[in-house]
Write a protein that holds these residues in place. Structure first.
Motif, PDB file in Angstrom:
ATOM      1  N   ASP A   1       6.662  -4.825  12.917  1.00 32.15           N
ATOM      2  CA  ASP A   1       5.844  -3.770  12.476  1.00 32.15           C
ATOM      3  C   ASP A   1       4.731  -3.283  13.608  1.00 32.15           C
ATOM      4  OD1 ASP A   1       3.962  -2.523   9.752  1.00 32.15           O
ATOM      5  OD2 ASP A   1       5.235  -1.534  11.307  1.00 32.15           O
ATOM      6  N   ARG A   2       3.681  -3.261  13.017  1.00 29.17           N
ATOM      7  CA  ARG A   2       2.281  -3.200  14.017  1.00 29.17           C
ATOM      8  C   ARG A   2       2.221  -4.380  14.916  1.00 29.17           C
ATOM      9  NH1 ARG A   2      -1.501  -1.934   8.705  1.00 29.17           N
ATOM     10  NH2 ARG A   2      -0.261  -0.489   7.643  1.00 29.17           N
TER      11      ARG A   2
ATOM     12  N   GLU B   1       0.828  -1.163   0.119  1.00 30.74           N
ATOM     13  CA  GLU B   1      -0.038   0.127   0.031  1.00 30.74           C
ATOM     14  C   GLU B   1       0.789   1.266  -0.027  1.00 30.74           C
ATOM     15  OE1 GLU B   1       0.369  -2.124   2.456  1.00 30.74           O
ATOM     16  OE2 GLU B   1       0.962  -0.809   4.179  1.00 30.74           O
TER      17      GLU B   1
ATOM     18  N   ARG C   1      -0.674   7.080  16.434  1.00 29.57           N
ATOM     19  CA  ARG C   1      -0.392   8.616  15.739  1.00 29.57           C
ATOM     20  C   ARG C   1      -1.539   9.451  15.910  1.00 29.57           C
ATOM     21  NH1 ARG C   1       2.386   5.956  10.413  1.00 29.57           N
ATOM     22  NH2 ARG C   1       4.378   5.313  11.510  1.00 29.57           N
TER      23      ARG C   1
ATOM     24  N   ASP D   1       6.620   8.443   8.154  1.00 33.31           N
ATOM     25  CA  ASP D   1       7.452   7.472   7.535  1.00 33.31           C
ATOM     26  C   ASP D   1       8.790   7.965   7.296  1.00 33.31           C
ATOM     27  OD1 ASP D   1       5.550   5.598   7.567  1.00 33.31           O
ATOM     28  OD2 ASP D   1       5.117   5.581   5.509  1.00 33.31           O
TER      29      ASP D   1
ATOM     30  N   ASN E   1       0.654   8.963   7.100  1.00 38.51           N
ATOM     31  CA  ASN E   1       2.024   8.532   6.334  1.00 38.51           C
ATOM     32  C   ASN E   1       2.385   8.997   5.062  1.00 38.51           C
ATOM     33  OD1 ASN E   1       0.169   7.466   4.146  1.00 38.51           O
ATOM     34  ND2 ASN E   1       1.472   5.456   3.929  1.00 38.51           N
TER      35      ASN E   1
HETATM   36  C1  GZL Z   1       4.264   1.680  10.288  1.00 40.38           C
HETATM   37  C2  GZL Z   1       3.458   0.916   9.215  1.00 40.38           C
HETATM   38  C3  GZL Z   1       2.686   1.888   8.448  1.00 40.38           C
HETATM   39  C4  GZL Z   1       3.395   2.979   7.691  1.00 40.38           C
HETATM   40  C5  GZL Z   1       2.648   2.991   6.265  1.00 40.38           C
HETATM   41  O1  GZL Z   1       4.727   0.800  10.985  1.00 40.38           O
HETATM   42  O2  GZL Z   1       2.651   0.189   9.530  1.00 40.38           O
HETATM   43  O3  GZL Z   1       1.983   1.132   7.349  1.00 40.38           O
HETATM   44  O4  GZL Z   1       3.327   4.120   8.492  1.00 40.38           O
HETATM   45  C6  GZL Z   1       2.392   1.478   5.969  1.00 40.38           C
HETATM   46  O5  GZL Z   1       3.197   3.561   5.209  1.00 40.38           O
HETATM   47  O6  GZL Z   1       1.193   1.450   5.086  1.00 40.38           O
END
Ligand code: GZL
Length: 352
Positions: free
Chosen positions: A127-128, A49, A188, A269, A239
């Motif tokens: 990541d998330r 994305e 955020r 980002d 982002n």
């Molecule tokens: C952040 C990530 C987010 C970014 C976006 O760690 O999960 O997902 O900020 C990405 O650019 O799509």
């Protein structure tokens, strides 16, 4: 007779020694000792994305290469949780050595992660974050502190407004959020909403998801322009790709975007493309969210392979990039963070 007996014995010894050679190979010489066993990693990626996601996927693919001793099974879920769940089930069927999950949103993972646990396959979250009832359902997580990112961005906005003697003016803000329910969006947005509460002159006009994409970011900005027109002072994009879309919409609608214009755009980002817009002021602040998780996940797997303990949660240190050095640093929760004035040279030194 004697000679014949010696010949027979010699033949027998040769046969035995050959058999012994063969058996040393078959009893697992270096080839089968397991030291060189290829490690199979099943990686469920959110999608493609954003520029951030592209850099993240590249980092994972470069790290978990065959040359490095891995077999990477990469699955792009196109931002759908159901695709990630079926990918994880597929990895379990294939009896991978490790499952790595970049979860599109935080909730809905308990069932499938329990299946991975029952199959005795370690799961690493990257990541998330996931919200699960039992944190033994994953072995480790590595990623960003998204609420801190939001707080840093808003601390910069506070200092920037003060430096420009606008700290007592009414400041109308719109928030183009990320994918709703994603840790990056939750953190955020929370960072912004906390700052709005602390500033009686900051007014959050609207918030709507731009789904971390440029197209949706532009669409949401267009509808906010229709609704609020020139009342908008700050666009808080969660982002870079949303920021690119928002800038296109604002420019098309005749807004001057930048420090001396009608509206300023903030972003997250700090991708190369995002930082390029920082050098020309279109993005006034870009708070880093580092995507290069491949080596970090590899470090976790290497430790697990060596039966070492790993941290349950590992946060990545991140910077703040501004169009100029009006604000040199910000302090959040008692810690000071330097602000980098962004130039082409700064960009040339960055890896993504
Ligand atoms: C952040 C990530 C987010 C970014 C976006 O760690 O999960 O997902 O900020 C990405 O650019 O799509």
């Amino acid at each position: 007779m004697r000679k014949k007996l010696v010949a027979v014995l010699m033949t027998a010894c040769m046969a035995l020694s050959l058999a012994a050679c063969g058996s040393s190979k078959s009893t697992g010489g270096s080839a089968d000792s397991g030291d060189n066993k290829q490690i199979t990693v099943g990686f469920s990626q959110v999608g493609a994305e954003s520029d951030w996601r592209t850099a993240n996927s590249k980092s994972m693919k470069e790290t978990f290469s065959e040359a490095n001793g891995y077999k990477l099974i990469f699955d792009d879920a196109q931002q759908k949780q159901e695709n990630q769940i079926s990918a994880i089930r597929n990895f379990i069927q294939q009896e991978v050595d490790y499952i790595v999950l970049a979860p599109v949103t935080e909730s809905g993972w308990d069932t499938v992660l329990k299946e991975a646990k029952d199959a005795k396959i370690p799961v690493i979250i990257v990541d998330r974050m996931v919200k699960v009832s039992d944190d033994s359902l994953y072995t480790a997580w590595v990623g960003s502190n998204f609420e801190l990112e939001g707080k840093k961005a808003c601390a910069w906005l506070d200092a920037y407004l003060k430096a420009n003697k606008k700290d007592s003016e009414k400041i109308n803000i719109v928030d183009i959020q990320g994918t709703i329910g994603a840790s990056a969006q939750i953190g955020r947005t929370n960072g912004l909403e906390a700052a709005v509460k602390e500033h009686s002159n900051w007014n959050l006009l609207a918030k709507e998801s731009g789904e971390f994409t440029q197209a949706k970011g532009q669409e949401v900005m267009e509808s906010m322009i229709k609704q609020y027109g020139k009342d908008i002072d700050v666009v808080y994009c969660e982002n870079d790709n949303e920021a690119f879309g928002a800038i296109d919409a604002l420019t098309t609608a005749g807004y001057k975007v930048g420090p001396d214009g009608d509206v300023i755009v903030m972003s997250f980002d700090s991708t190369n493309a995002g930082l390029t817009d920082v050098t020309n002021g279109k993005i006034i602040l870009d708070t880093e969210c580092n995507p290069l998780h491949g080596p970090r996940v590899k470090e976790i797997i290497d430790k697990l392979q060596a039966n070492q303990t790993v941290d349950k949660q590992q946060y990545v240190d991140e910077e703040i990039f501004a169009a100029d050095d009006t604000v040199k640093s910000v302090t959040v929760d008692g810690k000071e963070y330097a602000v980098t004035a962004t130039t082409k040279d700064v960009i040339s030194k960055r890896a993504y």
